[in-house]
Design a protein around this motif. Structure first.
Motif, short mmCIF file in Angstrom:
data_model
loop_
_atom_site.label_atom_id
_atom_site.label_comp_id
_atom_site.label_asym_id
_atom_site.label_seq_id
_atom_site.Cartn_x
_atom_site.Cartn_y
_atom_site.Cartn_z
N GLY A 1 0.78 -1.22 0.00
CA GLY A 1 0.00 0.00 0.00
C GLY A 1 0.82 1.27 0.00
N THR A 2 2.10 1.21 0.27
CA THR A 2 2.89 2.43 0.38
C THR A 2 3.12 3.11 -0.95
N ALA A 3 3.07 2.40 -2.05
CA ALA A 3 3.36 3.00 -3.34
C ALA A 3 2.36 4.09 -3.69
N ALA A 4 1.14 3.97 -3.23
CA ALA A 4 0.10 4.92 -3.59
C ALA A 4 -0.04 6.06 -2.58
N MET A 5 0.76 6.06 -1.53
CA MET A 5 0.60 7.09 -0.52
C MET A 5 1.05 8.44 -1.06
N HIS A 6 0.38 9.49 -0.61
CA HIS A 6 0.69 10.83 -1.08
C HIS A 6 1.92 11.39 -0.38
N ASP A 7 2.02 11.22 0.91
CA ASP A 7 3.14 11.74 1.69
C ASP A 7 3.61 10.64 2.63
N PRO A 8 4.76 10.05 2.35
CA PRO A 8 5.23 8.91 3.14
C PRO A 8 5.75 9.28 4.52
N ARG A 9 5.81 10.56 4.85
CA ARG A 9 6.39 10.96 6.13
C ARG A 9 5.57 10.43 7.31
N GLN A 10 4.26 10.41 7.20
CA GLN A 10 3.44 9.89 8.30
C GLN A 10 3.70 8.40 8.51
N THR A 11 3.79 7.66 7.43
CA THR A 11 4.10 6.23 7.54
C THR A 11 5.46 6.03 8.18
N ALA A 12 6.43 6.82 7.78
CA ALA A 12 7.77 6.71 8.35
C ALA A 12 7.75 7.01 9.85
N ARG A 13 7.06 8.06 10.24
CA ARG A 13 6.97 8.40 11.66
C ARG A 13 6.28 7.30 12.45
N THR A 14 5.26 6.70 11.88
CA THR A 14 4.54 5.60 12.54
C THR A 14 5.47 4.40 12.72
N LEU A 15 6.25 4.08 11.71
CA LEU A 15 7.20 2.97 11.82
C LEU A 15 8.19 3.22 12.94
N ILE A 16 8.66 4.45 13.05
CA ILE A 16 9.62 4.79 14.11
C ILE A 16 8.94 4.73 15.48
N GLU A 17 7.75 5.31 15.59
CA GLU A 17 7.03 5.34 16.86
C GLU A 17 6.68 3.94 17.36
#
Length: 76
Positions: free
Chosen positions: A2-18
């Motif tokens: 699902g990440t390929a279609a995301m508009h701004d990956p920064r939220q996903t990245a922050r979630t992975l870190i958190e």
């Protein structure tokens, strides 16, 4: 994935870190390996939206996240 279609990956990245799925350092190394050029402090600044990244840096971050999601190792 699902990440390929995301508009701004920064939220996903922050979630992975958190959620301790990846460390900031490991995410940055993966970003760098994909062709990113931001030094770690700048990378962290754009990840947390304190600085605007170049549009292509968001694409590179998406690729790094896809690579991390494909790994079997938890980086914490």
């Amino acid at each position: 994935m699902g990440t390929a279609a995301m508009h701004d990956p920064r939220q996903t990245a922050r979630t992975l870190i958190e959620h301790h799925d990846v460390t900031l350092d490991h995410l940055w190394v993966m970003y760098w390996a994909e062709g990113g050029s931001a030094p770690l402090p700048n990378f962290e600044a754009f990840l947390y939206e304190a600085q605007e990244p170049a549009p292509f840096d968001l694409e590179i971050l998406t690729w790094a996240i896809e690579d991390i999601e494909g790994e079997d190792t938890v980086w914490w």
